[in-house]
Design an enzyme around this catalytic site. Sequence first.
Site, PDB file in Angstrom:
ATOM      1  N   TYR A  60      39.103  43.482  50.802  1.00  0.00           N
ATOM      2  CA  TYR A  60      38.309  44.471  50.055  1.00  0.00           C
ATOM      3  C   TYR A  60      38.353  45.840  50.735  1.00  0.00           C
ATOM      4  O   TYR A  60      38.613  46.868  50.088  1.00  0.00           O
ATOM      5  CB  TYR A  60      36.871  43.967  49.954  1.00  0.00           C
ATOM      6  CG  TYR A  60      35.907  44.931  49.309  1.00  0.00           C
ATOM      7  CD1 TYR A  60      35.803  45.029  47.919  1.00  0.00           C
ATOM      8  CD2 TYR A  60      35.077  45.751  50.089  1.00  0.00           C
ATOM      9  CE1 TYR A  60      34.903  45.905  47.319  1.00  0.00           C
ATOM     10  CE2 TYR A  60      34.174  46.635  49.491  1.00  0.00           C
ATOM     11  CZ  TYR A  60      34.092  46.703  48.117  1.00  0.00           C
ATOM     12  OH  TYR A  60      33.209  47.575  47.525  1.00  0.00           O
TER      13      TYR A  60
ATOM     14  N   SER B 225      34.196  53.090  48.879  1.00  0.00           N
ATOM     15  CA  SER B 225      33.112  52.421  49.607  1.00  0.00           C
ATOM     16  C   SER B 225      33.077  52.885  51.055  1.00  0.00           C
ATOM     17  O   SER B 225      34.105  53.308  51.603  1.00  0.00           O
ATOM     18  CB  SER B 225      33.342  50.899  49.587  1.00  0.00           C
ATOM     19  OG  SER B 225      32.443  50.252  50.462  1.00  0.00           O
TER      20      SER B 225
HETATM   21  P1  NAD Z   1      28.819  44.967  39.909  1.00  0.00           P
HETATM   22  O1  NAD Z   1      29.144  43.538  40.071  1.00  0.00           O
HETATM   23  O2  NAD Z   1      27.597  45.314  39.139  1.00  0.00           O
HETATM   24  O3  NAD Z   1      30.022  45.758  39.254  1.00  0.00           O
HETATM   25  C1  NAD Z   1      31.361  45.389  39.393  1.00  0.00           C
HETATM   26  C2  NAD Z   1      31.923  45.260  37.993  1.00  0.00           C
HETATM   27  O4  NAD Z   1      33.342  45.143  38.083  1.00  0.00           O
HETATM   28  C3  NAD Z   1      31.474  44.017  37.245  1.00  0.00           C
HETATM   29  O5  NAD Z   1      30.283  44.244  36.539  1.00  0.00           O
HETATM   30  C4  NAD Z   1      32.639  43.752  36.302  1.00  0.00           C
HETATM   31  O6  NAD Z   1      32.347  44.255  35.020  1.00  0.00           O
HETATM   32  C5  NAD Z   1      33.768  44.582  36.888  1.00  0.00           C
HETATM   33  N1  NAD Z   1      34.952  43.730  37.099  1.00  0.00           N
HETATM   34  C6  NAD Z   1      35.239  42.970  38.185  1.00  0.00           C
HETATM   35  N2  NAD Z   1      36.405  42.314  37.964  1.00  0.00           N
HETATM   36  C7  NAD Z   1      36.850  42.688  36.728  1.00  0.00           C
HETATM   37  C8  NAD Z   1      37.973  42.353  35.953  1.00  0.00           C
HETATM   38  N3  NAD Z   1      38.922  41.524  36.415  1.00  0.00           N
HETATM   39  N4  NAD Z   1      38.095  42.905  34.713  1.00  0.00           N
HETATM   40  C9  NAD Z   1      37.152  43.755  34.232  1.00  0.00           C
HETATM   41  N5  NAD Z   1      36.059  44.114  34.944  1.00  0.00           N
HETATM   42  C10 NAD Z   1      35.916  43.583  36.174  1.00  0.00           C
HETATM   43  O7  NAD Z   1      28.743  45.582  41.374  1.00  0.00           O
HETATM   44  P2  NAD Z   1      28.692  47.087  41.928  1.00  0.00           P
HETATM   45  O8  NAD Z   1      28.267  46.947  43.322  1.00  0.00           O
HETATM   46  O9  NAD Z   1      27.962  47.983  41.032  1.00  0.00           O
HETATM   47  O10 NAD Z   1      30.229  47.483  41.957  1.00  0.00           O
HETATM   48  C11 NAD Z   1      30.742  48.663  41.363  1.00  0.00           C
HETATM   49  C12 NAD Z   1      31.707  49.328  42.326  1.00  0.00           C
HETATM   50  O11 NAD Z   1      30.986  49.778  43.438  1.00  0.00           O
HETATM   51  C13 NAD Z   1      32.810  48.424  42.848  1.00  0.00           C
HETATM   52  O12 NAD Z   1      34.037  49.135  42.868  1.00  0.00           O
HETATM   53  C14 NAD Z   1      32.355  48.142  44.264  1.00  0.00           C
HETATM   54  O13 NAD Z   1      33.451  47.876  45.104  1.00  0.00           O
HETATM   55  C15 NAD Z   1      31.691  49.457  44.611  1.00  0.00           C
HETATM   56  N6  NAD Z   1      30.790  49.442  45.744  1.00  0.00           N
HETATM   57  C16 NAD Z   1      29.660  48.690  45.729  1.00  0.00           C
HETATM   58  C17 NAD Z   1      28.816  48.720  46.821  1.00  0.00           C
HETATM   59  C18 NAD Z   1      27.547  47.923  46.861  1.00  0.00           C
HETATM   60  O14 NAD Z   1      26.918  47.827  47.911  1.00  0.00           O
HETATM   61  N7  NAD Z   1      27.106  47.324  45.789  1.00  0.00           N
HETATM   62  C19 NAD Z   1      29.137  49.517  47.920  1.00  0.00           C
HETATM   63  C20 NAD Z   1      30.282  50.265  47.907  1.00  0.00           C
HETATM   64  C21 NAD Z   1      31.105  50.224  46.811  1.00  0.00           C
END
Ligand code: NAD
Length: 298
Positions: A203, A190
């Site tokens: 985080y 991230s």
């Molecule tokens: P999202 O909520 O759609 O995806 C996160 C997923 O993590 C969930 O759908 C869930 O299936 C999984 N998860 C969480 N805890 C879990 C557990 N204990 N066991 C199994 N699965 C679990 O959100 P997203 O934003 O698409 O996140 C995906 C990745 O992107 C993450 O690593 C997040 O840190 C990263 N990210 C997101 C952003 C943003 O702005 N959305 C920015 C930078 C990084």
Amino acid sequence: MTRDQLTFDNPKERYADLRGEAQEQPFPGLDRDLTPSADHGELSYRGTGRLEGRKALVTGADSGIGAAVAIAFAREGADVALSYLPEEQVDAQRIARLIEDAGRHAVLLPGDIRDHEFCTSLVSDAVQQLDGLDILVNNAGHQVYETDFENLEPEQLERTLTTNISAMFWITQAALPHLPAGSAIINTTSVQAYKPSPILVDYASTKAAINAYTKALAQQLASRGIRVNAVAPGPIWTPLQVTEGQPPEKLDGFGENTALGRMGQPVECAPAYVFLASPESSYVVGETINVNGGLPTP
Ligand code: NAD
Ligand code: MG
């Protein structure tokens, strides 16, 4: 399909009509209930045959960035195993249908990756049902803001560290014996790794750790012909943000601080994962692709 990821347009205007809205969902949240709906490429990602015959395991593949990656991989020719939490079954089934619509095999593997034993069985089930594995995307993540560091509960700290870091070690360790030379491992980090928010101390720390993990492991595994890289998204519209990932009032105008002045859509992250998974990135090792709308990074 009228427009796809290869349509020539102004990136500032692409998706500029989609603004974040203040809202809250209980963890882990559902894409189904996100307003406005995010774009995972359902109608906008066009495959060009870059992952023909490949076999991928994607964690957090039910929603958000992982869902966009799963759809793109399938349209590029890969079979995909989806890891997610049982509460997210409805989202996962929707993505599985899109994978099957692309003529590829989808494998649904619900469970909690904070459990070491589950991580081991997740990988063996994926390998068995895909008949092999050559792409691993460690994308699942947990983010809950805390304005006062002294109130950061041990349970939350443990959940963030285990989901974001320990599980990434466990799943990768379980996958390695199955990954042939040519395989790719891609970790979701991230912009928080370089530009941490004061309310995301736990985080942001895990995302900085993922960067070091990616670079260290990339050097170790290159000799086996396995490439490890990372994607670092900026503000992307996903359920993570509305399940206390951000204070609700910050969701209105989410992403306006970027150079493009808007939030990103999950589908805009997918091409970076496709590139890193595909043999076309054969000389790219230990790299991070930033997909963040122009937030400066080191
Ligand atoms: P999202 O909520 O759609 O995806 C996160 C997923 O993590 C969930 O759908 C869930 O299936 C999984 N998860 C969480 N805890 C879990 C557990 N204990 N066991 C199994 N699965 C679990 O959100 P997203 O934003 O698409 O996140 C995906 C990745 O992107 C993450 O690593 C997040 O840190 C990263 N990210 C997101 C952003 C943003 O702005 N959305 C920015 C930078 C990084
Ligand atoms: Mg989800």
